[in-house]
Write an enzyme that holds these catalytic residues in place. Structure first.
Site, PDB file in Angstrom:
ATOM      1  N   CYS A  75       0.832  -1.206   0.000  1.00 54.42           N
ATOM      2  CA  CYS A  75       0.000   0.000   0.000  1.00 54.42           C
ATOM      3  C   CYS A  75       0.864   1.252   0.000  1.00 54.42           C
ATOM      4  O   CYS A  75       0.464   2.291  -0.542  1.00 54.42           O
ATOM      5  CB  CYS A  75      -0.952  -0.003   1.187  1.00 54.42           C
ATOM      6  SG  CYS A  75      -0.140  -0.136   2.794  1.00 54.42           S
ATOM      7  N   HIS A 127      -1.474   1.592   7.351  1.00 51.73           N
ATOM      8  CA  HIS A 127      -2.016   1.469   6.000  1.00 51.73           C
ATOM      9  C   HIS A 127      -1.923   2.826   5.310  1.00 51.73           C
ATOM     10  O   HIS A 127      -2.168   3.874   5.913  1.00 51.73           O
ATOM     11  CB  HIS A 127      -3.464   0.994   6.049  1.00 51.73           C
ATOM     12  CG  HIS A 127      -4.070   0.779   4.696  1.00 51.73           C
ATOM     13  ND1 HIS A 127      -3.549  -0.120   3.775  1.00 51.73           N
ATOM     14  CD2 HIS A 127      -5.140   1.356   4.087  1.00 51.73           C
ATOM     15  CE1 HIS A 127      -4.285  -0.103   2.679  1.00 51.73           C
ATOM     16  NE2 HIS A 127      -5.249   0.793   2.839  1.00 51.73           N
TER      17      HIS A 127
END
Length: 976
Positions: free
Chosen positions: A331, A901
Site C-alpha cells: 500500500c 495502511h
C-alpha cells in the site's frame, strides 16, 4: 531509403541517403551489349579533370534521361593517374560517410593491363564494367528458342564471402564515375555502392550491411527484409519498421530481437547502433504495438489479475481513475504512485512519449532506463480509461531489483519509496549524458543573487531532466561557527521539504502500581512525564497520585512473567518504550543488601507451577512461570526460609487462602524438627513436599560469595522447606533472573542478586490460589486523562523548518577558519520554489530507545498556500501566483509504528474531481474530507503552472514539460 535507379543506355546510377541497400530485382538477360564499347570509342565521353564536375555531368545526364556528350578518351597515363593516384584515386584515405564502389576484380585487372600496355587500340580493351560475377545467380531459365540467350534469375544481392583483392576492388566515388563515363556499365546492372563506417579505432567500407527480417508481433509469418548499416541506430530500425507496417503516429511501438537461443531480448536503447546491439544478418526483429488499454501484448498482466474478467476488456472509464492492487504490504507503493500519477505535467510528459527521446541508458547512476519505462507503462495503463484497477507487479519487481530495501513484501514508508522513485526517474531521464566535474563554491561575501544563480547553473550542468524541471527548488544554507564566528553560505537544490511537527515535551506513560499492603489491588495509572526526564521523574509523578514517597518506589519492566529490567532512578525515561509493561512496586528497603545495614532486603520473587512432562512415565517435572512477579521487602531479622515463607504468605494473602487445621497432618512437630536437625537437607532439585530431593542453583561457593546476607547462613540452603509433617502450600527455590535454577551459566549470574521462586504443585495451586483475584486491578481516576493535542497549521511547520538549529554531535561541521569540526548553528531558507512542491510531514520520530508516530492534526489549505513570507529571494510583486500553491494530492498513513495502511487523496487533472484511492478501490470525495491526522505527504502545484496548463496552448495535448513545450520563467526554474 534507396532511390530507384535511373537507366540510360548501359549506365545505371542510384542516389541514396544513409541506407546502402541494393534492392533491384528482376529477370534480365546477361549479354555483351553495353553503351560506349570499343567499336564506338571515338564517341566516348571525355571526363573533366574535376571529380565533382564529372559527377555533376553524369547526374545531369541521368536526370534528363539522355546519354552524356561523347568525347575522346583521355590518355592511358592520365587514366591511370586519375584512378590509382591523387585525391580521387584508390590511394585516398577512407572518410566516414563517403561512398565507395565495388568493381569485379577480373575486369579491373584487364583494365590495368590495358592502360599499362600503352596501346589504346590493344585487344586488351576491357569493355563495359561487368560486375555479374559478384551477384548471386539463383537459377538459369532454359529458352525455348535456340536463337535466344540463356536467361538467369538475378536478385542483385552480393554473393556471400567475397574478399577484397581476390573478388573485387574498392574505388572512391570520383574514380568510379570516371570509369563509368569512359567505359560504361553493363546494361541493367546496378552500381554496388557502399558507405565508409567508423568503428572503434578503425574506418572501413561496409561491404555487407546487416539484413534484418522485420515482423509484427501479431503477424509473424509476414516479414520485410531490410538492409541496415552497422552504424545505423536502433531508432532508424524502429522508424523503418513503423513505415513498412503503416503504424499510426499516435501508437506506441517497441522492438524485440530473437537471439540464437530462441528467446527475445528487448531493444531498449534506440540511440545505440546496430553494431552495439549485436544484431546480425537474418535476425528476426519483432515490432510490438501497445494495446489501447495501455498494456503491451508481451506483458502477461492478465495472468496476474484474476479480477480482470471478460466484461472488463470493454470497460471505458475516466482516465486516471484506476486502482492499484495490493501485492502484499505494498500500500505504501500504491499511495506514492497515485500521488505522482496525478501530477499533471509529469503525466502528460509520459502520455505524449516525450520520455522516449530522453531515456539515458548509459548513466552509471541510473537504472538503464528500466525504472522510467516501467513507470511509463504504469501511467499509460492507469490513464487509458480501460482499467478499474491494475496489478503493478512488473513495477514492483523493477523497484526491488534496483533497490534491495524494497525486495519482498515488508512494510515500508511511502515517502522513502517516493524519494527513490523521483531520483531514479531523474537519472533515467537525465539529458546530461556525461556529467562534468563541478566544484562547489562558497559565497565568500558575494551577493546572494549571484551565488544562487551560479549554484543553479552548476546543478543544471549535471542534472537536467523533467524531474528537475518539475520538482527541484533551491535552499539557502547558512552555517555559523560558534568559536570564530565564520559564516558559510551555500545554495543547495532540494526535491521535497521534510518539515518537522511541533513536538510536545511531555509524554504519557501507563504504569501499574503494586502497594505493599496486600489488601490493596494493583492500580493502573496514566502519568504525564517529561520526554527527556529520568525514572525518578516517573516516581515523583506517581507519588502525587498515591501519596507514597518516591524513595519507596522501585520501577521494573515486566515481560513474560519475569523481570525484563529493574530500572535505576537516574536512567532516562527514553529507555521505556510505549509498548513496555511498567510495574512500580512500593518497597521499604534496598535490593542490594549491605552488610551491617538494618534496612529491609528487597527480594525479587517469581511464581512457578510444576507441570508433568509429556513422556510415557511422567517421571520428569517441568516448571512454568505464571502471574506477575513481586518485589517483596523482607526485614533482615526475619530473613530465614521460615520467615520468608511467612512474609510471602502475608503478601499473597489477598488471593492465596491459608489451609485450616483440618488440612494439616497429625504428628509431633517437635519430633519432626529434631529429625530435621539430625538430617539437615541439602539443596533440593525442586522435588515436591513428599520427595524433597537435594537441589541447588550452583556450587555452594557461588552462593556464599555473592550475597552478604547469605554470609550469616540466613537461608542455609537454596531450597525450602525440609522434610516435615506440617503442610506447606509451596516450596521456595533460589533462581536466576530468568526464573530457572541454573545460576552458574555465566560469571555475571554467580555475582548477581539471587531471585526467589515460589513453586506450586498443580493441586495446591488449584485449591488455594485464586487466579482471578490475582489478576485483578483497579483503575485510578487519572486513567481517563487524555492529553489533548492542539492542531497546528502547516505554516507553523514551515516556520519550524526555517528556524536556527545547532548541529548534533554525530554531524559536526568542519570550519575552514578554525580548521576543526564544530557544532555550528544552521539555518535553512527557501530561495527558489519548484512547480510541484512536495511537503513531507515528519510524523515518525526515532531515538536510540524509542520510536513513535505523531498523530497531530496539521491544518493545511486546499487552495492559496502562500509562500511569499518564506521565500527570501527578491520577489516579483507583479505576479503573486509565483508564490501561491494549490493542493493536488495527499499520501495518508493510518495506524502506528508497528503496522499501518497508506491511502491517497488526489485531484484528477482532467475533471478536477477529488478521489480517494485505497489500493484497488477508488471513490469520489469532497474537499472537506481531505484534511485529517493521517496526512503524511502533501503535493502542491504552483498556481501559474496550473493556469498555463489550462490555457489553450496547455490544453492542446502537449505536456507542460520543457521537453515538449516552452520552459517556465527563468526566475523560478532554469536561470541558465
Amino acid at each position: 531509403m534507396a532511390v530507384a535507379p535511373r537507366l540510360f543506355g548501359g549506365l545505371c546510377f542510384r542516389f541514396r541517403d544513409q541506407n546502402p541497400e541494393v534492392a533491384v530485382e528482376g529477370r534480365l538477360p546477361i549479354s555483351h551489349s553495353c553503351v560506349g564499347c570499343r567499336g564506338e570509342r571515338t564517341a566516348m565521353a571525355t571526363v573533366a579533370a574535376n571529380p565533382a564536375a564529372a559527377a555533376a555531368a553524369v547526374a545531369v545526364a541521368v536526370a534528363e534521361n539522355r546519354e552524356p556528350q561523347r568525347k575522346e578518351l583521355p590518355g592511358l597515363d592520365s587514366q591511370w593517374r586519375q584512378i590509382e593516384n591523387g585525391e580521387s584515386g584508390r590511394e585516398r584515405p577512407l572518410r566516414a560517410g563517403e561512398s565507395w564502389f565495388l568493381v569485379e576484380k577480373h575486369w579491373y585487372k584487364q583494365w590495368e593491363a590495358y592502360v599499362q600496355g600503352g596501346d589504346q587500340d590493344s585487344s586488351t580493351f576491357p569493355g563495359c564494367i561487368n560486375n555479374a560475377a559478384l551477384f548471386q545467380v539463383l537459377f538459369p531459365s532454359i529458352p525455348t528458342d535456340d536463337h535466344k540467350p540463356i536467361l538467369y534469375e538475378i536478385n542483385w544481392r552480393l554473393k556471400e564471402g567475397l574478399v577484397e583483392g581476390e573478388d573485387y576492388v574498392l574505388l572512391p566515388a570520383a574514380a568510379w564515375h570516371y570509369l563509368v563515363s569512359w567505359y560504361g556499365l553493363e546494361h541493367g546492372q546496378p552500381p554496388i555502392e557502399r558507405k565508409v563506417i567508423e568503428l572503434p579505432n578503425i574506418q572501413k567500407v561496409e561491404v555487407y550491411p546487416v539484413e534484418l527480417l522485420l515482423v509484427r508481433h501479431n503477424d509473424l509469418g509476414k516479414s520485410h527484409t531490410v538492409q541496415f548499416s552497422h552504424t545505423d541506430s536502433i531508432g532508424l530500425v524502429l522508424r523503418t519498421a513503423r513505415e513498412r507496417f503503416l503504424v499510426e503516429p499516435q501508437e506506441d511501438t517497441r522492438l524485440w530481437a530473437k537471439n540464437s537461443e530462441g528467446s527475445l531480448d528487448r531493444l531498449y536503447d534506440t540511440h545505440i547502433t546496430v553494431l552495439d546491439a549485436a544484431l546480425e544478418t537474418g535476425q528476426l526483429i519483432i515490432m510490438e504495438t501497445r494495446k489501447k488499454d495501455g498494456t503491451w501484448p508481451s506483458a502477461q498482466l492478465h495472468v496476474m489479475n484474476n479480477n480482470m474478467s471478460e466484461e472488463d476488456e470493454d470497460f471505458k472509464g475516466q482516465p486516471g481513475i484506476c486502482g492499484l492492487t495490493n501485492l502484499g504490504n505494498t500500500c505504501f507503493m500504491n499511495s506514492a504512485l497515485q500521488c505522482l500519477s496525478n501530477v499533471p505535467q509529469l503525466t502528460e510528459y509520459f502520455l505524449n512519449n516525450c520520455y522516449l527521446e530522453e531515456l539515458n541508458f548509459r548513466n552509471p547512476l541510473g537504472m538503464k532506463g528500466e525504472i522510467a519505462e516501467a513507470y511509463a507503462d504504469l501511467v499509460k495503463q492507469a490513464w487509458s480509461g480501460h482499467h478499474r484497477s491494475i496489478v503493478p507487479h512488473v513495477f514492483k519487481n523493477k523497484v526491488g531489483h534496483f533497490a534491495s530495501q524494497f525486495l519482498g513484501y515488508q512494510q515500508h514508508d511511502s515517502q522513502e519509496l517516493l524519494s527513490f522513485l523521483l531520483d531514479g526517474l531523474h537519472e533515467d531521464l537525465n539529458r546530461v549524458k556525461k556529467k562534468e566535474y563541478v566544484e562547489l563554491c562558497d559565497a565568500a561575501g558575494r551577493p546572494d543573487q549571484e551565488v544562487a544563480q551560479e549554484a543553479w547553473q552548476n546543478h543544471k550542468r549535471r542534472n537536467d531532466s523533467v524531474i528537475v524541471d518539475t520538482f527541484h527548488g533551491l535552499f539557502k544554507s547558512t552555517l555559523v561557527c560558534p568559536d570564530c564566528g565564520n559564516v558559510s553560505v551555500t545554495f543547495d537544490p532540494f526535491c521535497y521539504l521534510s518539515v518537522p511537527l511541533p513536538i510536545s515535551h511531555k509524554r504519557v506513560l501507563e504504569v501499574f502500581f503494586i502497594p505493599m499492603d496486600p489488601r490493596r489491588k494493583p492500580e493502573q495509572h496514566r502519568l504525564v512525564v517529561p520526554k527527556k526526564g529520568k525514572i525518578s521523574d516517573l516516581c515523583v509523578a506517581l507519588s502525587k497520585h498515591t501519596g507514597i514517597s518516591p524513595e519507596r518506589m522501585m520501577v521494573a519492566d515486566v515481560f513474560s512473567h519475569r523481570f525484563y529490567k529493574l530500572y535505576q532512578l537516574e536512567e532516562p525515561l527514553s529507555s521505556i518504550l510505549d509498548r513496555d509493561d511498567i510495574f512500580v512496586y512500593e518497597v521499604s528497603g534496598r535490593i542490594e543488601a549491605i552488610e551491617g545495614s538494618r534496612e529491609d532486603i528487597v527480594v525479587p520473587v517469581y511464581l512457578r507451577e510444576r507441570t508433568p512432562a509429556r513422556d510415557y512415565n511422567n517421571s520428569y517435572y517441568g516448571l512454568m512461570l505464571f502471574g506477575h512477579p513481586l518485589l517483596v521487602s523482607v526485614p533482615r531479622d526475619r530473613f530465614t526460609w521460615e520467615g520468608l515463607y511467612n512474609v510471602l504468605m502475608y503478601r499473597l494473602s489477598r488471593y492465596v487462602t491459608k489451609p485450616n487445621s483440618d488440612d494439616e497432618d497429625d504428628g509431633d512437630e517437635k519430633e519432626d524438627d529434631e529429625e530435621d536437625k539430625d538430617d539437615i537437607p541439602g539443596p533440593s532439585t525442586g522435588g515436591s513436599l513428599r520427595d524433597p530431593e537435594p537441589e541447588q542453583a550452583g556450587p555452594s561457593s557461588g552462593v556464599t560469595n555473592r550475597c552478604p546476607f547469605l554470609l550469616d547462613n540466613c537461608l542455609g540452603t537454596s531450597q525450602w522447606p525440609p522434610r516435615r509433617r506440617r503442610k506447606q502450600l509451596f516450596t521456595l527455590q533460589t533462581v536466576n533472573s530468568n526464573g530457572t535454577s541454573d545460576r552458574t551459566t555465566s560469571p555475571e549470574e554467580v555475582h548477581a542478586q539471587p531471585y526467589i521462586a515460589i513453586d506450586w504443585e498443580p493441586e495446591m495451586k488449584k485449591r488455594y490460589y485464586d487466579e482471578v483475584e490475582a489478576e485483578g486491578y483497579v483503575k485510578h481516576d487519572c486513567v481517563g486523562y487524555v492529553m489533548k493535542k492542539a492542531p497546528v497549521r502547516l505554516q507553523e511547520c514551515i516556520e519550524l523548518f526555517t528556524t536556527v538549529e545547532t548541529l548534533e554531535k554525530e554531524n559536526p561541521w568542519y570550519c575552514p577558519s578554525c580548521k576543526q569540526h564544530q557544532l555550528a548553528t544552521k539555518k535553512l531558507d527557501l530561495w527558489m520554489l519548484p512547480e510541484i512542491l512536495i511537503i513531507h510531514l515528519k510524523r515518525f520520530s526515532y531515538t536510540k530507545f524509542s520510536r513513535e508516530k505523531l498523530d497531530t492534526l496539521v491544518e493545511f489549505p486546499i487552495r492559496d498556500l502562500d509562500f511569499s513570507e518564506f521565500v527570501i529571494q527578491p520577489q516579483n510583486e507583479l505576479n503573486p501566483e509565483l508564490y501561491k500553491y494549490d493542493l493536488i494530492a495527499v499520501s495518508n498513513h493510518y495506524g502506528g509504528m508497528r503496522d499501518g495502511h497508506y491511502t491517497t487523496f488526489a485531484c484528477n487533472k482532467d475533471s478536477g474531481q477529488w478521489h480517494y484511492f485505497d489500493d484497488n478501490s477508488v471513490s469520489p470525495v469532497n474537499e472537506n474530507q481531505i484534511e485529517s491526522k493521517a496526512a503524511y505527504v502533501l503535493f502542491y502545484q504552483r498556481q501559474d503552472v496550473a493556469r498555463r496548463l489550462l490555457s489553450p496552448a496547455g490544453s492542446s495535448g502537449a505536456p507542460a514539460s520543457p521537453a515538449c513545450s516552452s520552459p517556465p520563467s527563468s526566475e523560478f526554474m532554469d536561470v541558465n
